[in-house]
Design a protein around this motif. Sequence first.
Motif, PDB file in Angstrom:
ATOM      1  N   ALA A   1      20.417 -12.508   0.144  1.00 53.52           N
ATOM      2  CA  ALA A   1      20.308 -13.865  -0.386  1.00 53.52           C
ATOM      3  C   ALA A   1      21.382 -14.792   0.168  1.00 53.52           C
ATOM      4  O   ALA A   1      21.213 -16.012   0.202  1.00 53.52           O
ATOM      5  N   GLU A   2      22.480 -14.203   0.626  1.00 56.33           N
ATOM      6  CA  GLU A   2      23.610 -15.004   1.107  1.00 56.33           C
ATOM      7  C   GLU A   2      23.523 -15.318   2.592  1.00 56.33           C
ATOM      8  O   GLU A   2      24.026 -16.341   3.046  1.00 56.33           O
ATOM      9  N   HIS A   3      22.882 -14.430   3.362  1.00 52.84           N
ATOM     10  CA  HIS A   3      22.844 -14.594   4.814  1.00 52.84           C
ATOM     11  C   HIS A   3      21.402 -14.634   5.322  1.00 52.84           C
ATOM     12  O   HIS A   3      20.532 -13.917   4.819  1.00 52.84           O
ATOM     13  N   GLN A   4      21.181 -15.441   6.340  1.00 48.67           N
ATOM     14  CA  GLN A   4      19.856 -15.595   6.943  1.00 48.67           C
ATOM     15  C   GLN A   4      19.982 -15.513   8.456  1.00 48.67           C
ATOM     16  O   GLN A   4      20.778 -16.237   9.059  1.00 48.67           O
ATOM     17  N   ILE A   5      19.202 -14.635   9.085  1.00 50.77           N
ATOM     18  CA  ILE A   5      19.246 -14.460  10.537  1.00 50.77           C
ATOM     19  C   ILE A   5      17.950 -15.000  11.140  1.00 50.77           C
ATOM     20  O   ILE A   5      16.855 -14.622  10.739  1.00 50.77           O
ATOM     21  N   ILE A   6      18.112 -15.859  12.122  1.00 48.92           N
ATOM     22  CA  ILE A   6      16.973 -16.517  12.763  1.00 48.92           C
ATOM     23  C   ILE A   6      16.950 -16.154  14.241  1.00 48.92           C
ATOM     24  O   ILE A   6      17.973 -16.264  14.929  1.00 48.92           O
ATOM     25  N   PHE A   7      15.802 -15.715  14.722  1.00 45.55           N
ATOM     26  CA  PHE A   7      15.607 -15.438  16.148  1.00 45.55           C
ATOM     27  C   PHE A   7      14.871 -16.611  16.783  1.00 45.55           C
ATOM     28  O   PHE A   7      13.858 -17.070  16.261  1.00 45.55           O
TER      29      PHE A   7
ATOM     30  N   ALA B   1      11.464 -15.983  12.862  1.00 47.86           N
ATOM     31  CA  ALA B   1      11.376 -15.825  14.316  1.00 47.86           C
ATOM     32  C   ALA B   1      10.551 -16.997  14.828  1.00 47.86           C
ATOM     33  O   ALA B   1       9.375 -17.134  14.480  1.00 47.86           O
ATOM     34  N   ILE B   2      11.152 -17.854  15.643  1.00 48.03           N
ATOM     35  CA  ILE B   2      10.527 -19.118  16.023  1.00 48.03           C
ATOM     36  C   ILE B   2      10.714 -19.416  17.501  1.00 48.03           C
ATOM     37  O   ILE B   2      11.573 -18.845  18.161  1.00 48.03           O
ATOM     38  N   ASP B   3       9.903 -20.316  17.982  1.00 51.57           N
ATOM     39  CA  ASP B   3      10.039 -20.836  19.337  1.00 51.57           C
ATOM     40  C   ASP B   3      10.775 -22.167  19.315  1.00 51.57           C
ATOM     41  O   ASP B   3      11.668 -22.409  20.120  1.00 51.57           O
ATOM     42  N   ASN B   4      10.401 -23.027  18.405  1.00 52.57           N
ATOM     43  CA  ASN B   4      10.981 -24.369  18.302  1.00 52.57           C
ATOM     44  C   ASN B   4      11.901 -24.434  17.093  1.00 52.57           C
ATOM     45  O   ASN B   4      11.438 -24.361  15.955  1.00 52.57           O
ATOM     46  N   PRO B   5      13.200 -24.578  17.303  1.00 47.17           N
ATOM     47  CA  PRO B   5      14.141 -24.576  16.179  1.00 47.17           C
ATOM     48  C   PRO B   5      14.250 -25.901  15.425  1.00 47.17           C
ATOM     49  O   PRO B   5      15.013 -25.993  14.466  1.00 47.17           O
ATOM     50  N   CYS B   6      13.473 -26.903  15.806  1.00 47.10           N
ATOM     51  CA  CYS B   6      13.663 -28.244  15.235  1.00 47.10           C
ATOM     52  C   CYS B   6      13.461 -28.280  13.724  1.00 47.10           C
ATOM     53  O   CYS B   6      14.051 -29.121  13.032  1.00 47.10           O
ATOM     54  N   ASP B   7      12.632 -27.394  13.184  1.00 48.70           N
ATOM     55  CA  ASP B   7      12.368 -27.400  11.747  1.00 48.70           C
ATOM     56  C   ASP B   7      13.156 -26.341  10.984  1.00 48.70           C
ATOM     57  O   ASP B   7      12.903 -26.101   9.806  1.00 48.70           O
TER      58      ASP B   7
END
Length: 308
Positions: A27-33, A64-70
């Motif tokens: 809940a404290e940490h979020q990892i984004i690819f 996991a995303i291609d476009n980080p804008c959102d």
Amino acid sequence: MKAAVIGIGGIGGYYGGKLAAKYAGDAEHQIIFIARGEHLKAIRERGLQLATVEGDLTALPALAIDNPCDAGLFDLVLVCVKSYGLEEAARRIKDNIHDETVIIPLLNGVNIAERLKAILPKGRILSGCVYISARVESPGIVRQVGGSCQLIFGPDQANDVERYRPIEAFLQEAGIKAELVGRIALPLWSKYIFIDPLAGLTSMLGKPFGAIMDNPIDRTMLEGLMQEVELVARAQGVPFPKDIVAGTMSKVASFPATTKTSMLLDFEKGNPAELDIFMGYMVAAGKKLGIQTPLHEKVYGELLKKAG
């Protein structure tokens, strides 16, 4: 902490995979690819399959995303793209950076932070280097095949270190061999004086380490390339030990004779090569500093022809 990894190749896949596996559901940490193509599709469907010498794991990032804008604002970004994609990657994450975002590039090269600062007006841009051999084996699968997996990072000044201790702890808790240092220039250039001459010479000659070390002419040229790096580094205040070239040559001799650089492998596979951070940088830096780099100029010219 909201941490993003841009470039989920061998390096990004290893370190990002470790983070995502550790902090999945936290809940404290979020990892984004941030990835692309079939690799991204496979990660979304099955997670990232990470095979290491210590064991295998499946990493499920929060996103996991291609476009980080959102994706909102990031607190930490690990930049793991190839050097020829660096500026594009920086532009893609520009709107995700706030004043306190810590950005750590894990590319080879000694001017990566400088290049990032030219594009990213916000954030705290550090420098970093890693000792790892890893590759994308197939979409969604990354395999680490060697190296100590050490990650060294830090600011230019020693008095600015302590503020980044939470980042070091965050990485270490995920099982990453992270080390925060002040005055990052020395470890950065210590790796560079090893990898730059080898990347260029192995690629120009099409030979692995052992064949170069066993040939007196090739060995002398390798040593000469290292001496040119030493001159350029010292001119920029890097406090190399007096025996840096001899020590680096001994390090080369300790590797298996069949070892190939990633640049040589790229040439063999017909992939783009990171000439900009190796030979290209050295030639440009030498001219700027008024230092002769004839061996780098020779290798750079030959590799430009080879790259087409």
